[in-house]
Enzyme design. Structure first.
Site, PDB file in Angstrom:
ATOM      1  CB  CYS A 129     -37.188  -5.382 -32.266  1.00  0.00           C
ATOM      2  SG  CYS A 129     -35.776  -5.432 -33.318  1.00  0.00           S
ATOM      3  CG  HIS A 159     -35.658 -11.294 -29.174  1.00  0.00           C
ATOM      4  ND1 HIS A 159     -35.088 -10.045 -29.300  1.00  0.00           N
ATOM      5  CD2 HIS A 159     -35.683 -11.557 -27.840  1.00  0.00           C
ATOM      6  CE1 HIS A 159     -34.778  -9.575 -28.098  1.00  0.00           C
ATOM      7  NE2 HIS A 159     -35.123 -10.474 -27.195  1.00  0.00           N
TER       8      HIS A 159
HETATM    9  N1  ARG Z   1     -28.829  -5.940 -29.826  1.00  0.00           N
HETATM   10  C1  ARG Z   1     -30.146  -6.178 -29.328  1.00  0.00           C
HETATM   11  C2  ARG Z   1     -30.156  -7.459 -28.509  1.00  0.00           C
HETATM   12  O1  ARG Z   1     -29.455  -8.382 -28.843  1.00  0.00           O
HETATM   13  C3  ARG Z   1     -31.128  -6.266 -30.451  1.00  0.00           C
HETATM   14  C4  ARG Z   1     -32.521  -6.497 -30.014  1.00  0.00           C
HETATM   15  C5  ARG Z   1     -33.469  -6.569 -31.147  1.00  0.00           C
HETATM   16  N2  ARG Z   1     -34.785  -6.779 -30.657  1.00  0.00           N
HETATM   17  C6  ARG Z   1     -35.633  -7.715 -31.093  1.00  0.00           C
HETATM   18  N3  ARG Z   1     -36.800  -7.764 -30.526  1.00  0.00           N
HETATM   19  N4  ARG Z   1     -35.319  -8.602 -31.980  1.00  0.00           N
HETATM   20  O2  ARG Z   1     -30.814  -7.558 -27.519  1.00  0.00           O
END
Ligand code: ARG
Length: 293
Positions: free
Chosen positions: A287, A191
Site C-alpha cells: 500500500c 483493507h
Molecule cells: N493509516 C492508513 C489507514 O488506516 C494505512 C493505510 C494502509 N493502506 C492499505 N492499503 N492497507 O488508512
C-alpha cells in the site's frame, strides 16, 4: 455486469487476459507520522500513538522505491501534504481502470478525504481521466480494497470496513467490471490488501480468518494454489501486504517468516524489505504504492 458472488459464477465467467499495471506512483513521506488512529495498528493497548522516526521512514521509503526501479517499474513521485500524514499510502486514493481512466476513491475517514484531489490532479495532468463515485456510494478505498487478479480482467473487492457494497454495485453495474466481492470481518485486516496478496494468476497468499466463511470458500475454491499465512504473522508483520512485481519476484515485509519460507516452494523469489516505520500506521509494501497502467 453481474457481481460474481459464488464459485459457480466465478468458474463459469469467460474472463479475458488483462495485462497488469506497469507503472507505480508513490508519495514522498514528507509529512508522514501517526497523528490519529483509524485502524488497530495505529495505537498500543493504552491508546498511545506511536512515534515515527522520520529519517528512518524516508530511508525505508527510498529503499523500497529503488527496489521497484530495480525491477524495471517506472516510479512517479508526488510530494506529501501537510496535515495528510497517511497520504504516503498511495494504494488507496484511486482505482486505475486502464491506461485512460482512474476511479477516484471516497475515503471512509474524514482525516484522509483531502488526499484524493492530489491524486486526481496527478492523473489529469498525465492525460488520464478521473471518474467520481455517485452520491449513494459512501466509501471506497481504491486498491486497498480492489485488487486486480493477476493477468485477468477480474477485480476482487473487499468490503466491510473501508468499502461498501454500493461501491461494488457501481463497479459492476455502471463500469461493467467483473467483480468478486469478499467480506472482511476482522478489524485488524481493514483493507483487502492486508489479508490477500495475488501472486500470479493461480496463486494467492492469504490469511483466512480475515474473511467471512463464504468468502473463504470463494478464495480457496478459485485459486489452485493458496499460501496460508498464520493469523498472528499476518497481523504482526503485514505479510499479505506484499507485492508480486512480475508474477515471480515478490517484495515482502521484513519478518514475514512463513511467506518467505513458502514462496520458493511455489517458484517465487521473495525480496524482504524493512518498512517498519510504516507498519506503525498499519501499512506496508503493497500500500505504499499505486500500481497503474
Ligand atoms: N493509516 C492508513 C489507514 O488506516 C494505512 C493505510 C494502509 N493502506 C492499505 N492499503 N492497507 O488508512
Amino acid at each position: 455486469m453481474p457481481i460474481l458472488q459464488t464459485l459457480d459464477d466465478l468458474k463459469s465467467y469467460p474472463f479475458s487476459a488483462y495485462d497488469g499495471p506497469q507503472k507505480v506512483l508513490m508519495v514522498k513521506p514528507d509529512f508522514y507520522k501517526v497523528s490519529y488512529q483509524i485502524n488497530p495498528h495505529m495505537a498500543d493497548e493504552t491508546g498511545a500513538l506511536p512515534q515515527v522516526d522520520e529519517k528512518r521512514a524516508l530511508f525505508q521509503w527510498e529503499k523500497l522505491k529503488n527496489k521497484f526501479e530495480e525491477f524495471g517499474l517506472k516510479v512517479f513521485v508526488i510530494p506529501g501534504q501537510e496535515d495528510l500524514p497517511d497520504m504516503v499510502f498511495a494504494a488507496n486514493q484511486v482505482l486505475p481502470l486502464d491506461s485512460k481512466h482512474v476511479l477516484l476513491s471516497k475515503m471512509a475517514h474524514d482525516e484522509r478525504k483531502g488526499e484524493v484531489a492530489f491524486f486526481g490532479d496527478f492523473f489529469e495532468h498525465h492525460g488520464i481521466s478521473t471518474t467520481e463515485l455517485p452520491e449513494e456510494v459512501e466509501k471506497f478505498e481504491g486498491t486497498g480494497d480492489a485488487l486486480w487478479h493477476y493477468g485477468m480482467d477480474l477485480l476482487w473487492c473487499g468490503h466491510g470496513f473501508r468499502t461498501d457494497m454500493k461501491a461494488i454495485e457501481f463497479l459492476a453495474d455502471t463500469l461493467g467490471l467483473a467483480v468478486a466481492p469478499l467480506e472482511l470481518v476482522d478489524e485488524s485486516f481493514y483493507h483487502l490488501d492486508t489479508c490477500m496478496c495475488i501472486l500470479n494468476s493461480r496463486t494467492v497468499a492469504w490469511t483466512p480468518k480475515a474473511f467471512s466463511e463464504e468468502s473463504q470458500k470463494l478464495i480457496d475454491g478459485f485459486f489452485p494454489q493458496t499460501i496460508e499465512i498464520p493469523y498472528e504473522e499476518a497481523k504482526e508483520t503485514l505479510a499479505c501486504n506484499s507485492f508480486s512485481v512480475d508474477g515471480k519476484n515478490v517484495i515482502i515485509p521484513q519478518g514475514a517468516k512463513t511467506l518467505k519460507e513458502k514462496l520458493p516452494n511455489h517458484n517465487f523469489i521473495p525480496h524482504e524489505k524493512d518498512v517498519g516505520e510504516f507498519h506503525k500506521a498499519g501499512g506496508s509494501v503493497f500500500c505504499m504504492k499505486l500500481a497503474f497502467f
